[in-house]
Design a protein around this motif. Structure first.
Motif, mmCIF file in Angstrom:
data_model
loop_
_atom_site.group_PDB
_atom_site.id
_atom_site.type_symbol
_atom_site.label_atom_id
_atom_site.label_comp_id
_atom_site.label_asym_id
_atom_site.label_seq_id
_atom_site.Cartn_x
_atom_site.Cartn_y
_atom_site.Cartn_z
ATOM 1 N N LEU A 81 0.769 -1.336 0.013
ATOM 2 C CA LEU A 81 0.144 0.101 0.017
ATOM 3 C C LEU A 81 0.770 1.224 0.217
ATOM 4 O O LEU A 81 0.616 2.386 -0.300
ATOM 5 N N ALA A 82 2.291 1.198 0.625
ATOM 6 C CA ALA A 82 3.038 2.375 0.525
ATOM 7 C C ALA A 82 4.244 1.852 0.918
ATOM 8 O O ALA A 82 4.482 0.801 1.509
ATOM 9 N N LEU B 279 3.478 5.621 -4.838
ATOM 10 C CA LEU B 279 2.235 5.218 -4.902
ATOM 11 C C LEU B 279 1.228 6.250 -4.896
ATOM 12 O O LEU B 279 1.410 7.104 -3.814
ATOM 13 N N ALA B 280 0.136 6.448 -5.831
ATOM 14 C CA ALA B 280 -0.747 7.579 -5.611
ATOM 15 C C ALA B 280 -1.598 6.945 -4.623
ATOM 16 O O ALA B 280 -1.652 6.148 -4.150
ATOM 17 N N GLU B 281 -2.401 8.369 -4.221
ATOM 18 C CA GLU B 281 -3.309 8.087 -3.069
ATOM 19 C C GLU B 281 -4.185 6.920 -3.051
ATOM 20 O O GLU B 281 -4.456 6.435 -1.944
ATOM 21 N N ASP B 282 -4.618 6.244 -4.235
ATOM 22 C CA ASP B 282 -5.642 5.180 -4.121
ATOM 23 C C ASP B 282 -4.810 3.954 -4.937
ATOM 24 O O ASP B 282 -5.430 3.054 -5.282
ATOM 25 N N GLU B 283 -3.637 3.869 -5.053
ATOM 26 C CA GLU B 283 -2.907 3.008 -5.682
ATOM 27 C C GLU B 283 -2.356 1.797 -4.799
ATOM 28 O O GLU B 283 -1.780 2.398 -3.882
ATOM 29 N N ILE B 284 -2.291 0.726 -5.403
ATOM 30 C CA ILE B 284 -1.405 -0.427 -4.632
ATOM 31 C C ILE B 284 -0.540 -1.097 -5.646
ATOM 32 O O ILE B 284 -0.845 -1.055 -6.878
#
Ligand SMILES: Nc1ncnc2c1ncn2[C@@H]1O[C@H](COP(=O)(O)OP(=O)(O)O)[C@@H](O)[C@H]1O
Ligand SMILES: Nc1ncnc2c1ncn2[C@@H]1O[C@H](COP(=O)(O)OP(=O)(O)O)[C@@H](O)[C@H]1O
Ligand SMILES: [Mg+2]
Ligand SMILES: [Mg+2]
Ligand SMILES: [Mg+2]
Ligand SMILES: [Mg+2]
Lengths: 331, 214, 331, 214
Positions: free
Chosen positions: C191-192, C206-211
């Motif tokens: 996730l991060a 990673l973007a705010e909604d990206e995994i």
């Protein structure tokens, strides 16, 4: 908010299901309730029940098992469980020798556990409770609700659990729990906040170089904020606060928990422990046993707390007694 | 009539839901950011429970249902406190399907006292009592002065609102905010705010429905 | 970069000091080297040595103790240890029965461990090695260096460790380790990212909604990125990949590790386990033992991996045998 | 002379240090973001080690010191590879304090072959070999054509540079980048880049000091 969850409202339910599926050897669920008990509950001994808001995993369900808790009640995230749930736990674990409730000192926890004790008592179950208040970040004055209960609670579970396992009476178990409480002090710090799933946003915000000293395990604000400093300086500050409240003499035996709040690398916890041990050794204190890991977390909060427990021979023996639970195993 | 009581409870539930984020944000500042979540969880459950009650349930039973439901779903500090409040009020409305002015005053007082006892608190400690105690007094004075229910509730709301404002000026000595000491200054208490919101919803409900006590 | 450290260049050294101060019952330091061995090393049995870059704590030092590793070598963060360090570990633990090196399949690890084995052999020490390659995110083709070694490595430590403890010869211990390796598959998601202290910035963004699906434990890019999805969907995808590579029949016994990468709340790991168990139970597979926690982390990376090990009766007995190490205790 | 060899090594060390972040960033794209950190850790240690050598150390011993130090401080894939390379070159320079052109070619080839053997790799796999193999060839051709050392090193650098560029166009089949498959396309290999940087530093050093082989 990026989390490995399905539905913010279902996190506690799904977590409990996951725990039981993972550890059927140790725990079972009280059907229809957010309550975990030992797989072989009840047993003919004094039973220990603890609990609180969820989000502190492995507390409390992870400590259900031989030598520690008999039951754990999981509230909503960071919210005390309700009396009916607590009552159910008490009923499920009572083996006729009475039940000790281990409560962390938060108004919500106390009110809900107290209501549950009243209900249990009215059903004829012997219930006693102890209130853990180890967090020296909070002034213990009569003008406040007193110090919060944080990671030191694990010591209470361990030691009172060992006493109950050894056949102690309810009074004896309560007395030893109170002795533990009187001898633990803890304090923590945070690098980064956590996000309660149902809230969807962090409970506080820290600048890129800012840390919070003394915050609570539910993201309650701490004593102050400051710029990030080297680990040794942070640890020294926390240990100063702890030892100011709990003076230790040379030769004193202690046990230490370096507790991760969920988002801190274990590497950093050991770097913290290095300084903790250095400070204690420097005072001639004997560290009997050190626990390093995630014991009382705050979801993914980054940061840690240090707990110090002064031991006498009784507490030491009980601390070192075996335990076998999902998150705490000791020969 | 009990369906009016149920409708009033529904109005309160909706008001709480609408303020979920607001109450949570207030709690973030001086507590643990869950007050709105807790209250909404509780009143969502209350909505379902009261809708399921038989049509001719007495007001006492309605309020008892609310109290029990809050106790078993809210958790936190507010659950047992508000739960106790509704149970105490319920005890005075047992078997009743219409509330007299005197009973109304007693119920509000009983509710407030329930919170004081359960929470071992008093006003001036930056809790819900800072909204409820003055509201109680204003309501009682209004009734004594023979004002209408709608007027009395308006007075109670004003007093509660002032109480909420007052909480900004004091240091918390009860509940989670007490850990903050001086740092709780300047922030309004989430529980006082939810008390105000409930009273306001009740007042609005009575006004819209031209309700009167007798 | 906000971390509880003193000096980015000293994190490994200070961590090792912290580990020894925390767990003197279990481990000691080989003076002057980044090597931990059992407190009572060497002993007259086949010895197991593992290691790799640091930042994966509790791997590997946390698994040094009875029933698991005899020695662990810590490289710089995310960087294989050097041959001289590995050699020192081998020499410190060899009790005359030979040493098995458990290596994760990374070029760097293999090159350094191989050089060390050559050196050890030339000093007359019997050394064998096994290479763990459980990560199905990576194609196991002859055109690549093959699958990476990730959290499944812990199964190798546990089972080969139990075999050595039971008096197995070097050949026997190696054979059982190879059997374990042939029967583990793992895959993870993030996730991060995490930040290597010496690098000072995250290894990916990673973007705010990206995994990221299938990333490696050193932040190596994975199979792909996608928008965050419900936990159950993510787990289903990972399990599909794992079981495509390691088919399991109804009645098959397995063990599972749901491994946190360091920054993921334990609550989420249990939510993951719920679905893992559901999928396996749905296939009639019998889960003999589940481990949930931080076993092979990537500093504070948020995310998790799932490892599935197919058991036969030998592997099962060895898996369930007792172990007592800082981070893995089992009765 | 060995103090020249030491000075050359120092020049290489400094070049690596300067490119610490650049090499780490390249590794972040297709590896694990440590190549610059690894190499700098190694060459920082090398700097200290070679400075501590007695003044009249032969070139073989200097290079062996470099190789051993890299092996014991770099870790990762690059440590054993570059370490082996320097050890192989060292073997050809034992007892020597001045390098002939023929020996220079042999040393570069031995170093490159050392990497091929240790890494079980060949060119076209997106590794340091894609810089080193063409550099080797260009250098050997230059010497065969009797060009000056400075000219030959310039040719080697050009070839290495092209090799680095070439790594952008191929898929990695060795090392950590191989996990990426197609996704490694478009990125230059960190190890090829560090090889180029070392050769360039050596070439610049020789040019500035008007060094010649004999
Ligand atoms: N002892 C007390 N007496 C009365 N009200 C209290 C007391 N403690 C807390 N409260 C009220 O409860 C509110 C917090 O409720 P909530 O956030 O739901 O519970 P928690 O603090 O357990 O998270 C506070 O804002 C305050 O008004
Ligand atoms: N088998 C191999 N043969 C030759 N060079 C290799 C091989 N594997 C990796 N390399 C080189 O090593 C470089 C990576 O080095 P480094 O980042 O220091 O090590 P690691 O990959 O262990 O983190 C790659 O860019 C590549 O040039
Ligand atoms: Mg709360
Ligand atoms: Mg709250
Ligand atoms: Mg590396
Ligand atoms: Mg690398």
């Amino acid at each position: 908010m990026k989390k490995v969850i399905n539905n913010p409202d279902q996190v506690v339910e799904e977590m409990l299901e996951g725990v039981v599926l993972a550890h059927p050897q140790y725990v079972k669920r009280v059907k229809g309730f957010s309550v975990l008990t030992r797989a072989n509950s009840p047993s003919p001994k004094v039973a220990l029940v603890s609990g609180g808001g969820s989000g502190h995993e492995p507390s409390h369900g992870g400590f259900v098992g031989r030598g520690m808790l008999d039951g754990a009640v999981a509230g909503a995230v960071f919210t005390s469980p309700t009396p009916d749930q607590i009552l159910e736990a008490v009923k499920a674990v009572d083996g006729g020798k009475g039940v000790l409730l281990v409560i962390k000192n938060y108004t919500g926890d106390i009110l809900n556990f107290e209501m549950a004790s009243e209900m249990a008592a009215s059903e004829g179950i012997q219930v006693e409770n102890v209130i853990v208040n180890d967090d020296v970040a909070v002034e213990n004055s009569t003008w406040t609700t007193g110090r919060r209960g944080i990671a030191g609670t694990v010591f209470v579970h361990k030691i009172a659990g060992a006493k109950a396992e050894a056949g102690g009476t309810l009074t004896e178990v309560k007395l030893v729990a109170e002795k533990v409480i009187a001898n633990i002090r803890s304090m923590g710090m945070a690098l980064a906040p956590c996000t309660v799933p149902a809230a969807g946003k962090p409970s506080f915000v820290l600048a890129e170089d800012e840390i919070e000293i003394g915050m609570g395990i539910h993201g309650e604000p701490g004593t102050h904020r400051e710029a990030i400093r080297p680990a040794d300086e942070i640890v020294t500050h926390l240990m100063d606060k702890i030892l100011a409240d709990l003076p230790v003499a040379s030769g004193q035996e202690v046990s230490v928990i370096v507790n991760g709040l969920g988002g801190t690398p274990i590497m950093e916890l050991y770097i913290v422990n290095r300084k903790v041990a250095e400070i204690l050794n420097g005072k001639g204190v004997k560290i009997v046993k050190t626990y390093v890991g995630n014991y009382m977390t705050s979801l993914e909060m980054a940061g840690f707390s240090v707990s110090v427990l002064k031991l006498d021979s009784e507490l030491k023996d009980l601390l070192l007694a075996p335990a076998e639970t999902p998150a705490f195993v000791q020969f | 009539m009990s369906h009016t009581a149920i409708a009033a409870i529904e109005a309160i539930s909706i008001a709480i839901s609408k303020n979920k984020e607001f109450l949570t944000d207030l709690d973030a500042a001086i507590g643990d950011s869950d007050h709105g979540i807790n209250m909404t969880r509780g009143f969502d459950a209350v909505l379902i429970k009261v809708k399921g009650l038989p049509t001719h349930t007495d007001i006492g039973t309605v309020l008892k249902t609310v109290g029990m439901t809050l106790i078993s779903t809210v958790g936190g500090a507010s659950g047992p406190l508000y739960g106790t409040a509704f149970l105490r009020a319920a005890a005075l409305a047992q078997g009743i399907s219409c509330i007299g002015s005197h009973t109304a005053v007693q119920m509000l007082e009983a509710a407030t006292n329930g919170i004081k006892e359960r929470g071992k608190a008093t006003s001036g400690e930056k809790t819900m009592l800072d909204a409820l105690e003055p509201a109680c007094e204003a309501f009682a004075n209004g009734i004594k002065a023979q004002k209408s229910l709608v007027e009395c509730l308006a007075l109670a709301c004003d007093a509660a609102y002032k109480g909420v404002e007052y909480t900004k000026t004091i240091i918390a000595t009860k509940g989670r905010a007490s850990y903050l000491g001086e740092r709780s200054l300047g922030h309004q208490d989430p529980g006082a705010t939810s008390s105000y919101i409930m009273l306001k919803a009740l007042a609005d409900f009575c006004r819209h429905n031209n309700l009167e006590v007798n």
